[in-house]
Every structure is written in structure tokens, then in C-alpha cells.
Design a protein around this motif. Structure first.
Motif: not given
Ligand code: AMP
Ligand code: MG
Length: 359
Positions: A58-64, A147-166
Motif C-alpha cells: 500500500a505504501v508503495a502506491k504513494i510513491f507511484a 493502523v498508523p497512516i504513512a503520509a507525505p504531502s499530497a502533491n506531485r513530487s517537486g510541486r508546492p505542497s497542497p493546502t486545500t483539497a483543490q
């Protein structure tokens, strides 16, 4: 399973308003997490892209989904303090007082990992980063998932981090099944990451400042990579810092100096860009907006309250990026919350800096 053009699983991304429908949204989110799928959720820092932190597949899907380099580890998010016990092999001596003071909140602690943690989470390191978030929806989601939830920021890698759902939808729409929309994030920059593996060291600055930490535990070091490009020998300590980060497509230039000096230089740079027919925009502050009349600018906040600049930085970068080829941004003193601000801004600019106080 449908695939998109990059061979990624394709989803009709659902967005649930988690302020109005927190119970329904977190129940659905928890089911997806338990099924090994991804869920984007609000936190008080930025939006996270979560998966079951004990399930390597499941964690590997985050990277993809993010296009994230596999050697950049993730933070495990927990719902109550005692959950940390099974994630770390030992509790470092400064950890208890820090957890009692700053959890729940925007402080991530790094310590030696237990055998429960899959390698996908830690990118093969023998340490793991853990945080107990304050955001209600985040905590409800983690508690229901169990379970503990593994999470980085929900942006495409390299982009500014997201601060809204949009922002999340703009970056990851079609790539993930669900986004929980909790409105705008309170802090707007990611958590402070503090390593307790040996001498306490800030690997990434955030709203919990060096000053606040050292008032409690004494000397706290700051990783050299925070205000300068990463050096080879620092890679192991702070893997995230070696990548390009928070970067808009536009060129970003940071202008240092006292408010009036910086504004004067920004005026000159703005006029020069216009003469070359480049679209240009200014990241301004309350103290300087008067100098930018008739010029395109966004006021991020108050230079004397850098947390206000942090709160608006990423959304302003995304907004300006949609209009401008060049973004001119004022630098401030890298102390207190200003350290987090300058860390993100300098990376967004690829360390392109003009010092208006010189000559
Ligand atoms: P994100 O918040 O999106 O960028 O991802 C998590 C951040 O925490 C990255 O900057 C990682 O490098 C950092 N991090 C996560 N786990 C560790 C660890 N075990 N040691 C050092 N830094 C870590
Ligand atoms: Mg990130």
C-alpha cells in the motif's frame, strides 16, 4: 483495473466535504486504507496522501501516485501518543517531554524503528519519523483505520505542497480514489522534523521552532541543508532535502534586505521583466505593499509574524504560477517561524537569491 497514460491506476476521484460529513467521510476513508488504497486527508500543516503504514504494498502506491523518489522516507501518523511505543524500538530520553508538550501538533520525531515498519516507509533507514496530528478529521481517519497512516504531502513530487483539497485534486485527480476536504490548512507548511537519534537536530523547520524546542530540551542543532543546497554527506540524515522541492514552473527569485530596500530592487526587476515582455508577479508583505501599486502582487502576510507568510506561501506560489513566468519574493530573517518560511522559499527558488542590501 483501469490505467492512465503513465500506466498508473486510474480513478474517478471522489471529494467528500469532511467538515459537513466527517463521520461518513472518515468511515469511507478508513475502509480504503484498510483495503490497501490511498486517501488524501487534511492536517493542520498541509494535506497528506495516506496509506496503511504497516502494509508495504500500500505504501508503495504513494510513491507511484506522487512520482516520489523511492529513497525519500515517509512520516507515520498516529491517533494517540501510546501508539508510538510499537513503532520505535526505544523511546529517546527527550521524546516524552516533547510529546507531552507538542503532541498533538506539527512536530515529527525521528527515532530508531521497530521490526513492524516496512522498508517502503523508511526507504531502508533504521529510523522512523512519527507524528500525532491535531486536525480532527486526520485523527478520526487514523483511529478508524486502526493502523498508523504513512503520509507525505499530497502533491506531485517537486510541486508546492497542497493546502486545500483543490490543490490535491489539481495534482492527483484521477490517480487516487478519495480526497477528504477539510478546508484550508492552518499552518500551511509541513511539520518540523526533529531527529532524536543522537544530538537533537532539526532536519526540516516548521511551526514548532528551534527556539521553542531548545527552551525545553536545551541545545538543538539545525541541519546545514535547511538554508543551503544539500551536501553529499548529509543525505542519510535528511533524505528529503536533496530533491528539488516546492517548485512552481515559473522562475522564482528571492530578494533579501530591509523592506524598503528589497521593494526598491523588486520594482527594478519587475520593470526589467516587463520590458522583456515576461509576465511577472510579486510575493509581497503588509510592510511593502504600498511600494507595489499598479504592479501584480499578492500580500502573503506580515514580515513581523512569519507564521502568516508560511500560511499563504504554497497557495500563493500555485496561484502566481498560473499567471506568471517570473515570481519575485521578499526574503525575511531566518529565525523563529521565519526559518521554515525561508527554507521553503529558497527551495522553491532553487536558491536564486539577490541581496538588495549589497551595493
Ligand atoms: P513530506 O512531508 O512530504 O516531504 O515527507 C516527509 C519528510 O520527512 C521528508 O523530508 C523526509 O526526508 C523526512 N523523513 C521521514 N522519515 C525520516 C527519517 N527516518 N529520517 C529522516 N528524515 C525523515
Ligand atoms: Mg512533501
Amino acid at each position: 483495473m483501469r490505467k492512465d497514460r503513465d500506466g498508473q491506476p486510474a480513478f474517478d476521484t471522489e471529494v467528500i466535504n469532511a467538515i459537513r460529513q466527517e463521520e461518513a467521510g472518515t468511515i469511507q476513508g478508513a475502509k480504503l486504507i484498510q483495503a490497501g488504497e490511498l486517501v488524501a486527508f487534511p492536517t493542520e500543516t498541509v494535506y497528506g496522501l495516506g496509506a496503511d503504514g504497516l502494509n508495504g504494498e500500500a505504501v508503495a502506491k504513494i510513491f507511484a501516485a506522487k512520482g516520489r523518489p523511492a529513497d525519500n522516507p515517509l512520516i507515520l501518523h498516529i491517533a494517540k501518543k501510546s501508539d508510538v511505543r510499537r513503532l520505535w524500538s526505544r523511546i529517546p530520553k527527550q521524546a516524552s517531554i516533547l510529546m507531552d508538550t507538542f503532541w498533538p501538533g506539527p512536530l515529527t520525531l525521528v527515532a530508531p524503528k521497530s521490526d513492524l515498519i516496512p522498508d517502503e516507509v523508511t526507504a531502508g533507514l533504521d529510523t522512523v519519523a512519527v507524528r500525532l496530528p491535531q486536525n480532527k478529521t486526520a485523527r478520526a481517519l487514523i483511529a478508524k483505520a486502526g493502523v498508523p497512516i504513512a503520509a507525505p504531502s499530497a502533491n506531485r513530487s517537486g510541486r508546492p505542497s497542497p493546502t486545500t483539497a483543490q490543490h490535491v485534486l489539481d495534482d492527483l485527480g484521477g490517480r487516487i480514489p478519495l480526497i477528504l476536504d477539510g478546508g484550508s490548512c492552518h499552518y500551511g507548511v509541513e511539520s518540523t522534523v526533529l531527529s532524536l537519534v543522537s544530538e537533537p537536530t532539526i532536519l526540516r523547520p516548521g511551526a514548532i521552532t528551534r527556539e521553542m524546542l531548545s527552551a525545553l530540551i536545551g541545545e538543538v542543532r539545525v541541519s546545514a541543508s535547511i538554508l543551503s543546497p544539500m551536501k553529499e554527506d548529509e543525505i542519510a540524515a535528511s533524505p528529503g532535502m536533496k530533491y528539488q522541492h516546492y517548485a512552481p514552473l515559473a522562475e522564482v527569485v528571492v530578494v533579501l534586505g530591509a523592506p524598503q530596500q528589497a521593494a526598491k530592487r523588486i520594482n527594478a526587476l519587475y520593470r526589467a521583466a516587463e520590458a522583456e515582455e515576461r509576465s511577472v508577479e510579486i510575493a509581497a508583505t503588509e510592510q511593502t505593499k504600498q511600494f507595489y501599486r499598479g504592479m501584480r502582487h499578492i500580500v502573503l502576510g506580515d514580515r513581523n509574524a512569519p507564521e502568516t507568510l508560511c500560511a499563504n506561501l504554497f497557495s500563493a506560489l500555485r496561484e502566481m504560477d498560473s499567471r506568471a513566468e517570473l515570481i519575485l519574493a521578499e526574503g525575511i530573517a531566518a529565525e523563529d517561524e521565519g526559518l521554515a518560511y525561508m527554507n521553503r522559499l529558497l527551495r522553491a527558488a532553487g536558491f536564486v537569491v539577490i541581496d538588495a542590501s549589497k551595493e
